[in-house]
Design an enzyme around this catalytic site. Structure first.
Site, PDB file in Angstrom:
ATOM      1  N   ASP A 199       0.852  -1.194   0.000  1.00  0.00           N
ATOM      2  CA  ASP A 199       0.000   0.000   0.000  1.00  0.00           C
ATOM      3  C   ASP A 199       0.885   1.240   0.000  1.00  0.00           C
ATOM      4  OD1 ASP A 199      -1.941   1.953   0.356  1.00  0.00           O
ATOM      5  OD2 ASP A 199      -3.102   0.730   1.771  1.00  0.00           O
ATOM      6  N   ARG A 226      -0.275   4.405  -0.363  1.00  0.00           N
ATOM      7  CA  ARG A 226      -1.095   5.612  -0.202  1.00  0.00           C
ATOM      8  C   ARG A 226      -0.621   6.478   0.967  1.00  0.00           C
ATOM      9  NH1 ARG A 226      -6.918   2.840  -0.149  1.00  0.00           N
ATOM     10  NH2 ARG A 226      -5.716   1.434   1.170  1.00  0.00           N
TER      11      ARG A 226
END
Ligand SMILES: [Zn+2]
Length: 187
Positions: free
Chosen positions: A121, A123
Protein backbone atom coordinates in the site's frame (compact mmCIF):
# COMPACT_ATOMS: atom_id res chain seq x y z
CA UNK A 1 1.99 22.10 0.78
CA UNK A 2 1.11 24.19 -2.23
CA UNK A 3 -2.58 23.51 -2.71
CA UNK A 4 -4.91 25.18 -5.15
CA UNK A 5 -8.57 25.21 -4.09
CA UNK A 6 -11.59 25.62 -6.35
CA UNK A 7 -14.79 27.50 -5.70
CA UNK A 8 -17.65 25.55 -4.18
CA UNK A 9 -20.23 24.21 -6.64
CA UNK A 10 -23.51 22.34 -6.44
CA UNK A 11 -23.51 18.70 -7.46
CA UNK A 12 -26.94 17.12 -7.76
CA UNK A 13 -26.35 13.36 -7.86
CA UNK A 14 -28.23 10.08 -7.87
CA UNK A 15 -27.48 10.03 -4.13
CA UNK A 16 -28.93 13.48 -3.51
CA UNK A 17 -27.65 17.04 -3.57
CA UNK A 18 -24.06 17.72 -2.58
CA UNK A 19 -21.59 20.55 -2.57
CA UNK A 20 -18.22 19.90 -4.20
CA UNK A 21 -14.83 21.51 -4.01
CA UNK A 22 -11.60 20.44 -5.75
CA UNK A 23 -8.14 20.55 -4.17
CA UNK A 24 -5.15 20.48 -6.51
CA UNK A 25 -1.96 19.11 -5.01
CA UNK A 26 0.93 19.12 -7.52
CA UNK A 27 -0.38 17.02 -10.44
CA UNK A 28 -3.13 15.38 -8.37
CA UNK A 29 -6.62 16.81 -8.24
CA UNK A 30 -8.83 15.57 -5.41
CA UNK A 31 -12.57 16.08 -4.92
CA UNK A 32 -14.43 16.75 -1.68
CA UNK A 33 -18.13 15.88 -1.78
CA UNK A 34 -20.13 17.12 1.20
CA UNK A 35 -23.45 18.31 2.54
CA UNK A 36 -23.97 22.01 3.04
CA UNK A 37 -25.13 21.45 6.64
CA UNK A 38 -22.12 19.42 7.68
CA UNK A 39 -22.57 17.62 10.97
CA UNK A 40 -20.43 19.01 13.79
CA UNK A 41 -18.64 15.64 14.01
CA UNK A 42 -19.31 14.37 10.50
CA UNK A 43 -19.02 10.87 9.16
CA UNK A 44 -16.11 11.12 6.71
CA UNK A 45 -15.09 8.60 4.08
CA UNK A 46 -11.63 8.84 2.54
CA UNK A 47 -11.95 7.04 -0.78
CA UNK A 48 -8.98 6.37 -3.04
CA UNK A 49 -9.63 6.47 -6.76
CA UNK A 50 -10.22 3.15 -8.48
CA UNK A 51 -11.06 3.79 -12.11
CA UNK A 52 -11.79 0.16 -12.91
CA UNK A 53 -14.10 -0.24 -9.94
CA UNK A 54 -15.62 3.24 -9.50
CA UNK A 55 -16.26 4.03 -13.16
CA UNK A 56 -16.20 0.71 -15.02
CA UNK A 57 -17.90 -1.50 -12.44
CA UNK A 58 -15.08 -4.02 -12.09
CA UNK A 59 -15.88 -6.94 -9.83
CA UNK A 60 -12.23 -7.48 -8.89
CA UNK A 61 -12.61 -5.17 -5.90
CA UNK A 62 -15.27 -3.60 -3.70
CA UNK A 63 -14.39 0.05 -4.39
CA UNK A 64 -17.56 1.08 -6.21
CA UNK A 65 -19.82 -0.52 -3.60
CA UNK A 66 -17.85 1.25 -0.88
CA UNK A 67 -18.05 4.59 -2.70
CA UNK A 68 -21.80 4.32 -3.22
CA UNK A 69 -22.31 3.27 0.39
CA UNK A 70 -20.25 6.26 1.53
CA UNK A 71 -22.14 8.73 -0.67
CA UNK A 72 -25.49 7.43 0.60
CA UNK A 73 -24.34 7.67 4.19
CA UNK A 74 -22.89 11.16 3.63
CA UNK A 75 -26.24 12.19 2.22
CA UNK A 76 -28.18 10.79 5.18
CA UNK A 77 -25.83 11.96 7.92
CA UNK A 78 -24.63 15.36 6.61
CA UNK A 79 -21.20 13.88 6.06
CA UNK A 80 -18.32 14.11 3.62
CA UNK A 81 -16.52 11.95 1.07
CA UNK A 82 -12.92 12.87 0.27
CA UNK A 83 -12.10 11.35 -3.12
CA UNK A 84 -8.33 11.04 -3.37
CA UNK A 85 -6.69 10.51 -6.75
CA UNK A 86 -4.32 7.80 -5.70
CA UNK A 87 -5.23 5.12 -8.17
CA UNK A 88 -4.22 1.53 -7.50
CA UNK A 89 -3.21 2.17 -3.87
CA UNK A 90 -1.12 4.99 -5.35
CA UNK A 91 0.91 3.06 -7.92
CA UNK A 92 -1.07 4.59 -10.80
CA UNK A 93 -3.30 3.05 -13.42
CA UNK A 94 -0.60 1.58 -15.66
CA UNK A 95 1.12 -0.20 -12.78
CA UNK A 96 -2.23 -1.35 -11.43
CA UNK A 97 -3.09 -3.00 -14.73
CA UNK A 98 0.36 -4.64 -14.76
CA UNK A 99 -0.42 -5.90 -11.25
CA UNK A 100 -3.76 -7.24 -12.55
CA UNK A 101 -1.85 -9.05 -15.33
CA UNK A 102 0.33 -10.69 -12.68
CA UNK A 103 -2.82 -11.61 -10.76
CA UNK A 104 -4.07 -13.31 -13.92
CA UNK A 105 -1.06 -15.63 -13.57
CA UNK A 106 -2.00 -16.53 -10.00
CA UNK A 107 -0.34 -13.94 -7.76
CA UNK A 108 -2.46 -12.18 -5.17
CA UNK A 109 -2.77 -8.39 -4.95
CA UNK A 110 0.03 -8.01 -2.38
CA UNK A 111 2.43 -10.39 -4.18
CA UNK A 112 1.79 -8.62 -7.49
CA UNK A 113 2.61 -5.19 -6.01
CA UNK A 114 5.79 -6.57 -4.48
CA UNK A 115 6.87 -8.14 -7.76
CA UNK A 116 6.53 -4.72 -9.41
CA UNK A 117 8.72 -3.18 -6.71
CA UNK A 118 6.00 -1.48 -4.70
CA UNK A 119 4.84 -1.80 -1.11
CA UNK A 120 1.46 -3.46 -0.65
CA UNK A 121 0.00 0.00 0.00
CA UNK A 122 1.67 3.21 -1.21
CA UNK A 123 -1.10 5.61 -0.20
CA UNK A 124 -0.59 8.72 1.95
CA UNK A 125 -3.11 10.88 3.75
CA UNK A 126 -1.47 14.24 4.60
CA UNK A 127 -3.91 16.01 2.31
CA UNK A 128 -6.83 14.65 4.38
CA UNK A 129 -5.72 16.61 7.44
CA UNK A 130 -5.25 19.67 5.27
CA UNK A 131 -8.76 19.36 3.81
CA UNK A 132 -10.47 18.73 7.16
CA UNK A 133 -8.70 21.72 8.72
CA UNK A 134 -9.74 23.83 5.75
CA UNK A 135 -13.36 22.98 6.62
CA UNK A 136 -12.69 23.68 10.33
CA UNK A 137 -13.36 20.05 11.19
CA UNK A 138 -11.40 18.80 14.19
CA UNK A 139 -13.42 15.67 15.04
CA UNK A 140 -14.77 13.03 12.70
CA UNK A 141 -16.37 9.64 12.62
CA UNK A 142 -14.24 7.75 10.10
CA UNK A 143 -16.00 5.36 7.76
CA UNK A 144 -13.39 2.65 7.15
CA UNK A 145 -12.34 -0.95 7.62
CA UNK A 146 -8.67 -0.02 7.29
CA UNK A 147 -6.76 0.49 10.56
CA UNK A 148 -3.85 2.10 8.64
CA UNK A 149 -6.16 4.91 7.67
CA UNK A 150 -7.06 5.59 11.31
CA UNK A 151 -3.36 5.83 12.18
CA UNK A 152 -2.45 7.84 9.07
CA UNK A 153 -4.81 10.75 9.64
CA UNK A 154 -2.96 13.05 12.02
CA UNK A 155 -4.11 16.08 14.03
CA UNK A 156 -7.77 15.12 13.68
CA UNK A 157 -9.67 13.40 16.48
CA UNK A 158 -11.34 10.23 15.25
CA UNK A 159 -14.10 9.77 17.80
CA UNK A 160 -15.54 6.66 16.19
CA UNK A 161 -14.79 4.13 13.48
CA UNK A 162 -17.86 3.37 11.39
CA UNK A 163 -17.44 0.06 9.54
CA UNK A 164 -18.31 -0.46 5.88
CA UNK A 165 -19.86 -3.84 5.42
CA UNK A 166 -20.04 -5.10 1.85
CA UNK A 167 -21.16 -8.35 0.34
CA UNK A 168 -18.44 -10.34 -1.38
CA UNK A 169 -18.86 -11.78 -4.87
CA UNK A 170 -17.03 -14.69 -6.48
CA UNK A 171 -14.58 -12.34 -8.21
CA UNK A 172 -13.54 -10.30 -5.19
CA UNK A 173 -13.74 -12.82 -2.34
CA UNK A 174 -10.03 -13.70 -2.62
CA UNK A 175 -9.13 -10.00 -2.77
CA UNK A 176 -11.23 -9.26 0.31
CA UNK A 177 -9.63 -12.16 2.17
CA UNK A 178 -6.15 -10.81 1.36
CA UNK A 179 -7.20 -7.39 2.61
CA UNK A 180 -8.34 -9.03 5.84
CA UNK A 181 -5.53 -11.53 6.35
CA UNK A 182 -2.48 -9.66 5.03
CA UNK A 183 -3.40 -5.99 5.23
CA UNK A 184 -5.22 -6.00 8.57
CA UNK A 185 -8.58 -4.79 7.33
CA UNK A 186 -11.47 -5.35 9.70
CA UNK A 187 -13.93 -7.18 7.50
ZN1 LIG B 1 -10.98 -1.03 -6.75
Amino acid sequence: MNIEISQVANLPSRFGDFKVKAFKEAEKEHLVIYKENLDETPIVRVHSECLTGDAIGSLKCDCRDQLEYALKLAQESNGMVIYLRQEGRNIGLLNKINAYALQDTGLNTVEANHQLGFASDERTYEIVTYILKYFNISKIKLLTNNPDKINSISDIEIVQRVPIVMEANKHNIDYLNIKKDEMGHML
